[in-house]
Design a protein around this motif. Sequence first.
Motif, mmCIF file in Angstrom:
data_model
loop_
_atom_site.group_PDB
_atom_site.id
_atom_site.type_symbol
_atom_site.label_atom_id
_atom_site.label_comp_id
_atom_site.label_asym_id
_atom_site.label_seq_id
_atom_site.Cartn_x
_atom_site.Cartn_y
_atom_site.Cartn_z
ATOM 1 N N CYS A 472 0.817 -1.226 0.000
ATOM 2 C CA CYS A 472 0.000 0.000 0.000
ATOM 3 C C CYS A 472 0.845 1.268 0.000
ATOM 4 O O CYS A 472 0.414 2.291 -0.556
ATOM 5 C CB CYS A 472 -0.957 -0.005 1.194
ATOM 6 S SG CYS A 472 -2.216 -1.304 1.092
ATOM 7 N N ILE A 473 2.045 1.237 0.595
ATOM 8 C CA ILE A 473 2.877 2.453 0.584
ATOM 9 C C ILE A 473 3.391 2.716 -0.831
ATOM 10 O O ILE A 473 3.528 3.868 -1.263
ATOM 11 C CB ILE A 473 4.053 2.361 1.596
ATOM 12 C CG1 ILE A 473 4.744 3.715 1.760
ATOM 13 C CG2 ILE A 473 5.057 1.305 1.198
ATOM 14 C CD1 ILE A 473 3.881 4.782 2.376
ATOM 15 N N GLN A 474 3.633 1.638 -1.583
ATOM 16 C CA GLN A 474 4.033 1.817 -2.983
ATOM 17 C C GLN A 474 2.859 2.316 -3.815
ATOM 18 O O GLN A 474 3.028 3.135 -4.726
ATOM 19 C CB GLN A 474 4.574 0.500 -3.542
ATOM 20 C CG GLN A 474 5.861 0.048 -2.858
ATOM 21 C CD GLN A 474 6.363 -1.286 -3.350
ATOM 22 O OE1 GLN A 474 6.872 -1.395 -4.461
ATOM 23 N NE2 GLN A 474 6.206 -2.320 -2.522
ATOM 24 N N LEU A 475 1.658 1.836 -3.480
ATOM 25 C CA LEU A 475 0.453 2.339 -4.146
ATOM 26 C C LEU A 475 0.268 3.824 -3.851
ATOM 27 O O LEU A 475 -0.034 4.616 -4.756
ATOM 28 C CB LEU A 475 -0.778 1.559 -3.660
ATOM 29 C CG LEU A 475 -2.140 2.138 -4.052
ATOM 30 C CD1 LEU A 475 -2.401 1.930 -5.542
ATOM 31 C CD2 LEU A 475 -3.263 1.511 -3.217
ATOM 32 N N LEU A 476 0.450 4.215 -2.588
ATOM 33 C CA LEU A 476 0.275 5.617 -2.199
ATOM 34 C C LEU A 476 1.248 6.517 -2.972
ATOM 35 O O LEU A 476 0.870 7.581 -3.471
ATOM 36 C CB LEU A 476 0.490 5.755 -0.690
ATOM 37 C CG LEU A 476 0.091 7.079 -0.024
ATOM 38 C CD1 LEU A 476 -0.191 6.849 1.456
ATOM 39 C CD2 LEU A 476 1.158 8.157 -0.155
ATOM 40 N N ASN A 477 2.502 6.064 -3.062
ATOM 41 C CA ASN A 477 3.504 6.850 -3.786
ATOM 42 C C ASN A 477 3.122 7.007 -5.256
ATOM 43 O O ASN A 477 3.245 8.093 -5.842
ATOM 44 C CB ASN A 477 4.868 6.161 -3.650
ATOM 45 C CG ASN A 477 5.988 6.972 -4.273
ATOM 46 O OD1 ASN A 477 6.307 8.065 -3.831
ATOM 47 N ND2 ASN A 477 6.585 6.424 -5.326
ATOM 48 N N GLU A 482 0.449 10.326 -9.638
ATOM 49 C CA GLU A 482 -0.614 10.410 -10.651
ATOM 50 C C GLU A 482 -1.534 11.602 -10.393
ATOM 51 O O GLU A 482 -2.052 12.212 -11.324
ATOM 52 C CB GLU A 482 -1.421 9.116 -10.671
ATOM 53 C CG GLU A 482 -0.662 7.929 -11.227
ATOM 54 C CD GLU A 482 -1.418 6.614 -11.095
ATOM 55 O OE1 GLU A 482 -1.010 5.635 -11.730
ATOM 56 O OE2 GLU A 482 -2.419 6.563 -10.338
ATOM 57 N N MET A 483 -1.729 11.934 -9.114
ATOM 58 C CA MET A 483 -2.585 13.065 -8.769
ATOM 59 C C MET A 483 -1.816 14.387 -8.748
ATOM 60 O O MET A 483 -2.413 15.448 -8.526
ATOM 61 C CB MET A 483 -3.235 12.827 -7.393
ATOM 62 C CG MET A 483 -4.202 11.656 -7.368
ATOM 63 S SD MET A 483 -4.930 11.368 -5.731
ATOM 64 C CE MET A 483 -5.968 12.826 -5.570
ATOM 65 N N ARG A 484 -0.480 14.298 -8.944
ATOM 66 C CA ARG A 484 0.395 15.485 -8.938
ATOM 67 C C ARG A 484 0.161 16.330 -7.677
ATOM 68 O O ARG A 484 0.018 17.556 -7.720
ATOM 69 C CB ARG A 484 0.195 16.324 -10.203
ATOM 70 C CG ARG A 484 0.575 15.580 -11.471
ATOM 71 C CD ARG A 484 0.602 16.484 -12.694
ATOM 72 N NE ARG A 484 1.585 17.559 -12.593
ATOM 73 C CZ ARG A 484 2.897 17.413 -12.772
ATOM 74 N NH1 ARG A 484 3.395 16.205 -13.017
ATOM 75 N NH2 ARG A 484 3.704 18.462 -12.692
ATOM 76 N N ALA A 485 0.085 15.613 -6.559
ATOM 77 C CA ALA A 485 -0.087 16.307 -5.270
ATOM 78 C C ALA A 485 1.235 16.951 -4.868
ATOM 79 O O ALA A 485 2.314 16.524 -5.287
ATOM 80 C CB ALA A 485 -0.531 15.315 -4.199
ATOM 81 N N TYR A 528 -5.326 5.844 -10.526
ATOM 82 C CA TYR A 528 -6.110 7.043 -10.244
ATOM 83 C C TYR A 528 -7.054 7.359 -11.409
ATOM 84 O O TYR A 528 -8.214 7.727 -11.205
ATOM 85 C CB TYR A 528 -5.168 8.218 -9.984
ATOM 86 C CG TYR A 528 -5.872 9.548 -9.804
ATOM 87 C CD1 TYR A 528 -6.871 9.704 -8.844
ATOM 88 C CD2 TYR A 528 -5.532 10.650 -10.593
ATOM 89 C CE1 TYR A 528 -7.524 10.918 -8.674
ATOM 90 C CE2 TYR A 528 -6.171 11.873 -10.424
ATOM 91 C CZ TYR A 528 -7.164 11.995 -9.467
ATOM 92 O OH TYR A 528 -7.810 13.194 -9.301
ATOM 93 N N THR A 529 -6.564 7.159 -12.635
ATOM 94 C CA THR A 529 -7.401 7.396 -13.823
ATOM 95 C C THR A 529 -8.615 6.477 -13.822
ATOM 96 O O THR A 529 -9.740 6.903 -14.126
ATOM 97 C CB THR A 529 -6.582 7.159 -15.106
ATOM 98 O OG1 THR A 529 -5.406 7.962 -15.065
ATOM 99 C CG2 THR A 529 -7.398 7.502 -16.346
ATOM 100 N N GLU A 530 -8.394 5.212 -13.445
ATOM 101 C CA GLU A 530 -9.499 4.245 -13.410
ATOM 102 C C GLU A 530 -10.505 4.614 -12.317
ATOM 103 O O GLU A 530 -11.716 4.491 -12.515
ATOM 104 C CB GLU A 530 -8.943 2.839 -13.170
ATOM 105 C CG GLU A 530 -9.982 1.721 -13.248
ATOM 106 C CD GLU A 530 -10.638 1.608 -14.601
ATOM 107 O OE1 GLU A 530 -11.810 1.158 -14.650
ATOM 108 O OE2 GLU A 530 -10.010 1.968 -15.619
#
Length: 744
Positions: A472-477, A482-485, A528-530
């Motif tokens: 999940c930490i890799q997913l968060l990164n 992808e969200m350009r936060a 994120y797109t999905e």
Amino acid sequence: CPVVLAPKNSSVAMPPPADIVKVAIEWPGAFPKLMEIDQKKPLSSIIKEVCDGWSLANHDQFALQHADSSNFYITEKNRNEIKNGAILRLTTSPAQNAQQLHERIQSSSMDAKLEALKDLANYSRDVTFAQEFINLDGISLLTQMVESGTERYQKLQKIMKPCFGDMLSFTLTAFVELMDHGIVSWDTFSVAFIKKIASYVNKFASDISILQRSLAILESMVLNSHDLYQKVAQEITIGQLIPHLQGTDQEIQTYTIAVINALFLKAPDDKRQEMANILAQKQLRSIILTHVIRTQRAINNEMAHQLYVLQVLTFNLLEDRMMTKMDPQDQAQRDIIFELRRIAFDAESEPNNSSGSMEKRKSMYTRDYKKLGFINHVNPAMDFTQTPPGMLALDNMLYFAKHHQDAYIRIVLENSSREDKHECPFGRSSIELTKMLCEILKVGELPSETCNDFHPMFFTHDRSFEEFFCICIQLLNKTWKEMRATSEDFNKARKRVMQVVKEQIMRALTTKPSSLDQFKSKLQNLSYTEILKIRQSERMNQEDFQSRPILELKEKIQPEILELIKQQRLNRLVEGTCFRKLNSRRRQDKFWYCRLSPNHKVLHYGDLEESPQGEVPHDSLQDKLPVADIKAVVTGKDCPHMKEKGALKQNKEVLELAFSILYDSSGQLNFIAPDKHEYCVWTDGLNALLGKDMLSDLTRNDLDTLLSMEIKLRLLDLENIQIPDAPPPIPKEPSNYDFVYDCN
């Protein structure tokens, strides 16, 4: 089939009074009698009348019982369950029957003793008989037979093994049924009895019935008595239970896991981690994965529940670390942070490199801690003083750094070298993610009595929570990029990113992946797109028009929609629902069914032997409750059955499914719905019957959906288009499917 003569004047077809029920009564060796029972008359007078009809003296030694498979006695308390057309049986009174069986089970004849124990096991299901047998100190007699009987018949066992096994099985069955009524406290049993029951778990591994009942008794002892928990824990070891999981009988496996769960649940806090270590040494997880989860047969609901309980209890071991603040002065804890820095930035150098001045090293450490994404660059220990997630977040970060070193270094270096302000701060993100994962898995909450929601993937790894975090930490990164936060306004960015990450995780978990790799694969398909596409699709389906004409139209048609929902709820109550009767031995739960009469004036309810396959007829439900007698419907903590104290009752899931009907001065009908949907249906339906508003989440969702559909239909351009009353017929299947295009 015997001919039954109708009473005189039966040709006059008049409805019987409400207090009169017509029944047939049997007596061995005689023709059954048709009889009208006046429910206002004392039961003893009715029994005397029946006895006089067959010239039987001493009517006080007789009783009536249902002639169905239950054979339950009829008492003043349950006589209202008698329905028109019921078949009853005249039999010996509960006291007389209990006395006779008490004597018969002490017979010197093995055959007579075996037959008596078989009858006792059957009769013990009836609380009326059970009370009489217990009054004769019957429980003590059974425990003495268990304690001493095995030695007495040890020689006979070799030559009469089947008879001995059946005898012991019926003895244990009767004991379990008698104790299940809650009349006798579990605290009254001796160490000798516990030793015997524990020994059966090893001695009779091949006798399924004896093993099953022994495991059930051990579980009940542990759950119902703290003193007995300590005694059972001394007598039974995990090593003795593990072999029963390696068999092929799922019911025995279920009972075995239930005993392990009970020992786990009742263990003192300081012993729980020790027990978890023993379970790890005995490879419980891999045995369950191989012999239970990954077998060819389907996992039944009870096994799913026990696996869920084991999953919850295992994750609850993390609660201590989750609620432990870091001590900034504790050198051992600070060394963990040093290790995170070393792995990320000094992987090729010596860990204790002392070159350079102290000031330079402090400056370097501060710079590195900033790169690691901590809030407090000077003393990162301060970041772990908030609970939850406390020290658990640091444990997860260290595990990730040590066991997935390449991914850890890549994430840290990738984000620390960015110059576009879109870096994802690893330290802060890990703390937030750990907190969110604890919320998703409900770490620290007691297991629900009704939940079956276990995840097979958590049984595939000894450090499943840590591996879950690493994925999940890799997913968060990835999602952060992808969200350009940006990290400039971390709190704002965190909220947006965490919402998406939580949605990704929850959607992946819903598919019940069988392994952590499969979970990772599911997440890869939920970019994120999905997620945006899914949200857009759902938003279009739930589109809510806010213009003034639309709002006026909504207001106009809303009463019609609410009436439609009300009728649907009442129709569902007419169909009825099967509810569980929860008790201390969950696998042997009894069921009961409740449904509303078609005229919406009476609730019919009654006990069932097993879960029904469809609707249960009104006639087979023994009890009635007029809707006019209902005073109120209460939910959650206001329910009488939720005010009782119990190890597994005061938890969030059960409270959310509990509701009660209050009637008369102190009457109550208590429910625990099988799921949230049924809870909403029943509370809505009951409120509708009482003329109150339907306030459930289900009603709100249904109202929104139906209003949206109705408005869209009314806004369609349907001029000169005739809308049929009936749906169009389903066309025949095509002769082939050659026209189908596989877009994948």
